[in-house]
Design a protein around this motif. Structure first.
Motif, PDB file in Angstrom:
ATOM      1  N   VAL A 120       0.855  -1.191   0.000  1.00 28.09           N
ATOM      2  CA  VAL A 120       0.000   0.000   0.000  1.00 28.09           C
ATOM      3  C   VAL A 120       0.882   1.229   0.000  1.00 28.09           C
ATOM      4  CG1 VAL A 120      -1.787   1.271   1.257  1.00 28.09           C
ATOM      5  CG2 VAL A 120      -1.818  -1.221   1.225  1.00 28.09           C
ATOM      6  N   LYS A 121       0.607   2.140  -0.918  1.00 24.52           N
ATOM      7  CA  LYS A 121       1.416   3.353  -1.022  1.00 24.52           C
ATOM      8  C   LYS A 121       1.297   4.169   0.259  1.00 24.52           C
ATOM      9  CE  LYS A 121       2.228   7.235  -4.182  1.00 24.52           C
ATOM     10  NZ  LYS A 121       3.673   7.150  -4.054  1.00 24.52           N
ATOM     11  N   PHE A 122       2.387   4.811   0.664  1.00 21.98           N
ATOM     12  CA  PHE A 122       2.506   5.613   1.881  1.00 21.98           C
ATOM     13  C   PHE A 122       2.505   4.748   3.142  1.00 21.98           C
ATOM     14  CE2 PHE A 122       0.245   8.705  -0.977  1.00 21.98           C
ATOM     15  CZ  PHE A 122       1.350   9.504  -1.211  1.00 21.98           C
ATOM     16  N   VAL A 123       2.452   3.439   2.987  1.00 27.19           N
ATOM     17  CA  VAL A 123       2.500   2.561   4.154  1.00 27.19           C
ATOM     18  C   VAL A 123       3.704   1.633   4.060  1.00 27.19           C
ATOM     19  CG1 VAL A 123       1.329   0.721   5.425  1.00 27.19           C
ATOM     20  CG2 VAL A 123       0.011   2.651   4.567  1.00 27.19           C
ATOM     21  N   ARG A 151       7.599   0.950   6.313  1.00 28.45           N
ATOM     22  CA  ARG A 151       7.727  -0.199   7.215  1.00 28.45           C
ATOM     23  C   ARG A 151       8.883  -1.100   6.785  1.00 28.45           C
ATOM     24  NH1 ARG A 151       1.269  -1.768   7.896  1.00 28.45           N
ATOM     25  NH2 ARG A 151       0.674   0.243   8.737  1.00 28.45           N
ATOM     26  N   TYR A 195     -18.904   5.095  14.602  1.00 27.88           N
ATOM     27  CA  TYR A 195     -17.563   5.300  14.065  1.00 27.88           C
ATOM     28  C   TYR A 195     -17.289   6.790  13.902  1.00 27.88           C
ATOM     29  CZ  TYR A 195     -14.238   5.609  10.155  1.00 27.88           C
ATOM     30  OH  TYR A 195     -13.206   5.950   9.335  1.00 27.88           O
ATOM     31  N   THR A 240      -7.688  16.413  16.415  1.00 30.84           N
ATOM     32  CA  THR A 240      -7.883  15.519  15.267  1.00 30.84           C
ATOM     33  C   THR A 240      -9.347  15.165  15.066  1.00 30.84           C
ATOM     34  OG1 THR A 240      -7.311  13.775  16.806  1.00 30.84           O
ATOM     35  CG2 THR A 240      -5.638  14.414  15.213  1.00 30.84           C
ATOM     36  N   THR A 241     -10.066  14.934  16.177  1.00 31.18           N
ATOM     37  CA  THR A 241     -11.472  14.529  16.054  1.00 31.18           C
ATOM     38  C   THR A 241     -12.439  15.694  16.263  1.00 31.18           C
ATOM     39  OG1 THR A 241     -11.237  13.735  18.307  1.00 31.18           O
ATOM     40  CG2 THR A 241     -11.363  12.065  16.606  1.00 31.18           C
ATOM     41  N   HIS A 257      -0.981  14.043  13.627  1.00 29.69           N
ATOM     42  CA  HIS A 257      -2.346  14.257  13.162  1.00 29.69           C
ATOM     43  C   HIS A 257      -2.965  15.520  13.767  1.00 29.69           C
ATOM     44  CE1 HIS A 257      -2.694   9.770  11.874  1.00 29.69           C
ATOM     45  NE2 HIS A 257      -1.973  10.497  11.059  1.00 29.69           N
ATOM     46  N   THR A 315      -1.695  18.223  11.666  1.00 29.65           N
ATOM     47  CA  THR A 315      -2.370  18.312  10.367  1.00 29.65           C
ATOM     48  C   THR A 315      -3.478  19.358  10.440  1.00 29.65           C
ATOM     49  OG1 THR A 315      -1.946  15.976   9.976  1.00 29.65           O
ATOM     50  CG2 THR A 315      -3.670  16.999   8.630  1.00 29.65           C
ATOM     51  N   VAL A 316      -4.108  19.452  11.601  1.00 32.48           N
ATOM     52  CA  VAL A 316      -5.197  20.419  11.787  1.00 32.48           C
ATOM     53  C   VAL A 316      -4.657  21.777  12.249  1.00 32.48           C
ATOM     54  CG1 VAL A 316      -7.303  20.922  13.093  1.00 32.48           C
ATOM     55  CG2 VAL A 316      -6.889  18.611  12.236  1.00 32.48           C
ATOM     56  N   THR A 350       6.081  15.725   6.528  1.00 30.52           N
ATOM     57  CA  THR A 350       5.740  16.758   5.535  1.00 30.52           C
ATOM     58  C   THR A 350       4.729  16.256   4.508  1.00 30.52           C
ATOM     59  OG1 THR A 350       7.697  16.081   4.305  1.00 30.52           O
ATOM     60  CG2 THR A 350       7.908  18.035   5.710  1.00 30.52           C
ATOM     61  N   ARG A 351       4.614  14.947   4.350  1.00 33.67           N
ATOM     62  CA  ARG A 351       3.658  14.454   3.352  1.00 33.67           C
ATOM     63  C   ARG A 351       2.207  14.696   3.775  1.00 33.67           C
ATOM     64  NH1 ARG A 351       5.602  10.024   6.100  1.00 33.67           N
ATOM     65  NH2 ARG A 351       4.150   8.380   6.737  1.00 33.67           N
ATOM     66  N   VAL A 352       2.010  15.009   5.052  1.00 29.24           N
ATOM     67  CA  VAL A 352       0.641  15.230   5.534  1.00 29.24           C
ATOM     68  C   VAL A 352       0.478  16.598   6.221  1.00 29.24           C
ATOM     69  CG1 VAL A 352      -1.144  14.384   7.114  1.00 29.24           C
ATOM     70  CG2 VAL A 352       0.223  12.755   5.833  1.00 29.24           C
TER      71      VAL A 352
END
Lengths: 50, 371
Positions: free
Chosen positions: B1-4, B8, B118, B144-145, B196, B199-200, B250-252
């Motif tokens: 999966v890209k970005f994952v 790892r 959720y 974040t939430t 995260h 990010t906000v 920086t990607r997020v």
């Protein structure tokens, strides 16, 4: 999550495990299929830069 | 999966681990706090601490949203859940957080209509589908939430939905960090910043840490290579005698944060004068409540709630764990009376809680080490 398709204020997305989710996209810029978004509690809060 | 997958890579992880060794000053012990519960979870899940030398110690901070909710607020939620006609909604983790008498899950077993959601948007959907019932969402989480709650309330107001309200327990990350830095109990060398949250809110709110306390901060992603690289960046700053906020993620994380999310939050929320944090006590201006424009959606106004402060159980040392003063396994009840199945403290409930993360991923390794 990876965006599969967009429509209105929502996008259909797929997470790392392959599960599909409907995600609210009001808080991020215009999205297209293939974009990757950061999602918290059903709402996209950021877009992952390539 | 890209970005994952690329974050790892075990070979790269070992390479970064080797680079970390070259940045250490002989004889110095380093204490680095990861602020976010997501980082704590990743550290134990991927065994990141096993890749670090003994003199680089990771200390777990107060960044697990479930862990910081005091028992009195849980009791408030349970009291509302027992009102006739109420559908009470919350995130899954919250169901098992102990109140002074029992949990929301046990309230459900007693007949209260408690439902796991959720997203707050799911709670709003339930309100639309049940116009004759009162639907209450128990909102928790950091910045974040909080945007998802704010967006939900904005939609509820726009749609004129009257049977939806929210118990707002959203908290903000800067005040507890400042409280920790003022604490004489803890000497920290640097911080792994909450990717995260940033990010906000962007990077600027963390600038007080280097400016006022002389400690480096590296805003970090959540994959194992992200965290290892962030530790390396902190150690490089320390070796160079520098301290500033750096952004590894920086990607997020944009420097200025998510302006749309901040705008919606500013419309829907305002700061509470003070708020009780589990184990940390009352901290000024550390939490959010609904603004006057949204007070009709405030469940604390709509329902009578006990609003009683409840002391933590004596055996529970979540406060010391949340402050990083003790490690999870140093708590008297860790892994014996307190387990994820029968949690006494909140840190054992959520997967992001330090005790649960350690119990699920690391305790056997630690026991080997102790032997």
């Amino acid at each position: 999550m990876r965006v599969l398709k967009t429509g209105g204020d929502f996008a259909e997305c797929r997470d790392e495990a392959g599960v599909r989710h409907l995600v609210a996209t009001d808080l991020v810029g215009p999205l297209g299929a293939g974009a990757t978004v950061l999602v918290h509690a059903g709402v996209a809060i950021g877009q992952v830069a390539a | 999966v890209k970005f994952v997958d690329e974050f790892r890579d075990a070979e790269l992880g070992r390479a970064v681990s080797t680079q970390i060794l070259t940045e250490l000053e002989p004889g110095r012990h380093y204490k680095v706090m990861e602020v976010c519960g997501g980082h704590t979870h990743s550290i134990y899940k991927y065994g990141i601490d096993d890749l670090l030398p003994e003199n680089v110690e990771l200390v777990h901070g107060p960044g697990c949203p479930v862990c910081v909710i005091p028992m009195g607020r849980v009791d408030d939620g349970i009291a509302v859940a027992h009102h006739d006609g109420v559908i009470f909604t919350c995130f899954g983790d919250m169901l098992r957080v102990p109140g002074s008498q029992y949990t929301l899950l046990q309230a459900k077993a007693q007949g209260a209509d408690v439902r796991m959601v959720y997203s707050p948007l799911d709670a709003l959907r339930i309100a639309r589908e049940n116009p004759e019932r009162e639907v209450v969402f128990f909102a928790i989480g950091f910045e974040t939430t909080a945007p998802s709650t704010a967006l939900t309330l904005k939609r509820a107001k726009a749609e004129g939905i009257r049977n939806f309200s929210c118990i707002c327990n959203h908290v903000t990350i800067v005040p507890p960090l400042r409280a920790l830095l003022e604490s004489p109990d803890l000497r920290l060398d640097g911080f792994i910043g909450p990717g995260h949250v940033c990010t906000v809110v962007g990077a600027r709110p963390l600038e007080f840490i280097p400016a006022d306390y002389g400690r480096p901060v590296v805003i970090s992603g959540f994959e194992p290579l992200d965290i290892l690289q962030s530790i390396l960046m902190i150690l490089r700053q320390l070796r160079a005698g520098e301290c500033r906020v750096e952004n590894q993620y920086t990607r997020v994380v944009p420097q200025e944060g998510n302006l749309r999310a901040l705008e919606v939050m500013a419309e829907v929320f305002e700061l509470r004068p003070h708020f009780e944090w589990r184990g940390l006590g009352f901290i000024s201006q550390s939490a959010l409540r609904l603004s006057s424009a949204y007070e009709d959606f405030d469940a604390e106004r709509r329902f009578e709630i006990p609003n009683v402060r409840v002391a933590d159980p004596k055996a529970c040392q979540c406060g010391e764990v949340l402050k990083g003063v003790i490690k999870p396994w140093e708590c008297k009840v860790f892994g014996t009376a307190c387990t994820p199945e029968h949690a006494i403290g909140t840190c054992m409930v959520s997967p992001e809680g330090a005790c649960a993360a350690y119990y699920n991923f690391g305790r056997y390794a630690h026991e080997r080490e102790a032997v």
